[in-house]
Design an enzyme around this catalytic site. Structure first.
Site, short mmCIF file in Angstrom:
data_model
loop_
_atom_site.label_atom_id
_atom_site.label_comp_id
_atom_site.label_asym_id
_atom_site.label_seq_id
_atom_site.Cartn_x
_atom_site.Cartn_y
_atom_site.Cartn_z
N SER A 118 2.22 5.07 1.60
CA SER A 118 1.61 5.43 2.89
C SER A 118 1.77 4.34 3.93
O SER A 118 1.49 4.56 5.10
CB SER A 118 0.12 5.70 2.69
OG SER A 118 -0.54 4.49 2.34
N LYS A 119 2.23 3.15 3.53
CA LYS A 119 2.24 2.03 4.46
C LYS A 119 3.52 2.04 5.34
O LYS A 119 4.50 2.72 5.02
CB LYS A 119 2.11 0.71 3.69
CG LYS A 119 0.78 0.58 2.92
CD LYS A 119 -0.39 0.50 3.85
CE LYS A 119 -1.80 0.31 3.35
NZ LYS A 119 -2.24 0.30 2.02
N THR A 120 3.51 1.26 6.40
CA THR A 120 4.61 1.27 7.37
C THR A 120 5.93 0.88 6.71
O THR A 120 6.97 1.47 6.98
CB THR A 120 4.29 0.32 8.54
OG1 THR A 120 3.05 0.73 9.12
CG2 THR A 120 5.39 0.34 9.59
#
Ligand SMILES: *Cc1c(COP(=O)(O)O)cnc(C)c1O
Length: 379
Positions: free
Chosen positions: A185-187
């Site tokens: 889910s992280k950038t």
């Protein structure tokens, strides 16, 4: 985006470079080359953050665990952590046998403050974990001065802030240790993964020792001097991470663009509060986040349900750690529940909006339209 799909809260951008590096890693990242991609990924992260050393880990949670263990934080010690964050910031405090103490957060930046930390200082305080919430950043220079003046260990949890800067300095570089997450889910993602960073050679040495079953560098094979952990990253994940870090500016630009699209689409509702850029901060906006006017119709669960029925995935603003069943018995949680009223209200009326990297302007317009029909103006 193809119609019929849900509008996703989070998700990566995978390009040809990612495919090329991962293919190369699966073909060549073995035998004497097993550490090539992890070493390249670590070097790229150290350069990105502007620190001397980086160590790739299986997650950010394990990186925090390593940092605390390396500093020999343990039973009887207290560690100050913000009330508003994901439990991954605080769970490792319990892993090492220490006690979390929750500090208040600023209603505008949503981050811990130096003043709130000072209010929670006690003789047993040994460390502070400051969190760059949703890409925002706390007053980290002030917090570092406070930590140094009192001999406290400062970990900057930059899991949500790769690409953010404060005074031109990268998120993750302000503590004695910094940590990042590469969860899906992280950038920047490796599927699951994390990174520990530091400028301190002694801390680095201890982390390297602890993350490899307590084997000192140069020690004979299978000879362990302490019982420790197994926290390494594979070449396949590191190859993906390297390609992603090489694109970090592009990925952060997209995250910032998504926030500005929401601001434009919802400009007619000036009573919505979005992510801010505190003075000196460039916010990498991991999650576009919005706080609604505080009235019962706008409680986050209700809004999330209403948009969910329209195929739009929202997420609740993190529940304050002090309200979680996991911490119900903790004495520090009761004080936090009594005293952090503003922060708790923000959580109650706050949501993350869809900001997956594949989203387009039309998706943002769809979300904005749905939100306009559901959220009530100030009473
Ligand atoms: C995602 C996240 C973590 C944990 O990351 P993992 O890689 O899932 O362990 C830690 N802290 C914060 C603030 C996070 O958002």
């Amino acid at each position: 985006m193809a119609s019929g799909k849900r509008i996703a809260i989070a998700g990566p951008s995978i390009g040809p470079q990612e495919i090329a590096y991962v293919t190369e890693a699966v073909e060549t990242g073995w035998y004497e080359h097993a550490n090539d991609f992890p070493a390249r990924f670590e070097a790229a992260m150290a350069a990105q953050v502007g620190v001397r050393f980086a160590v790739a880990t299986p997650s950010c949670t394990s990186a925090i665990h390593l940092a605390l263990a390396a500093r020999r934080i343990g039973p009887g010690d207290e560690v100050i952590v913000p009330d508003l964050t994901w439990i991954a910031s605080s769970a490792p405090i319990t892993y090492v046998g220490a006690t979390p103490v929750f500090a208040d957060c600023d209603p505008e930046t949503w981050c811990i403050t130096a003043a709130a930390i000072e209010r929670r200082l006690a003789p047993r305080t040994k460390a502070i974990i400051a969190v760059d919430l949703y890409g925002s950043m706390p007053q980290l220079e002030e917090i570092r001065r406070l930590a140094d003046a009192r001999g406290l260990f400062l970990i900057e949890d930059a899991a949500e802030a790769i690409g953010s800067t404060l005074g031109g300095r990268a998120a993750g570089s302000f503590g004695h240790a910094g940590v990042f997450s590469f969860h899906g889910s992280k950038t920047v993602t490796t599927g699951e993964g994390g990174m520990f960073v530091t400028d301190d050679p002694a801390l680095l040495e201890r982390v390297r020792f602890l993350r490899d079953h307590g084997r000192a560098p140069g020690e004979k094979m299978f000879w362990n001097s302490e019982v420790a952990f197994k926290y390494r990253m594979s070449a396949l994940q590191a190859a993906l991470g390297l390609a992603q870090v090489e694109r970090v500016n592009e990925l952060v630009e997209k995250k910032r663009q998504i926030l500005s699209w929401y601001r434009e689409e919802l400009a007619d509702l000036p009573w919505l509060t979005f992510n801010v850029e505190p003075p000196g901060v460039r916010n990498s906006v991991w999650m576009t986040t919005v706080i609604f006017p505080m009235r019962p119709e706008n409680e986050k669960e209700r809004v999330i349900r209403a948009l969910g029925e329209r195929g739009i995935d929202l997420r609740p603003f993190f529940y304050p750690l002090s309200t979680l069943p996991a911490y119900e018995q903790l004495p520090a949680a009761a004080a936090a529940r009594r005293e952090h009223r503003r922060a708790h209200e923000i959580s109650k009326y706050g949501v993350n909006l869809p900001c997956a990297l594949r989203l387009e302007r039309s998706d943002i317009a769809t979300v904005a339209g749905a939100l306009r029909g559901v959220v009530a103006p100030p009473a």
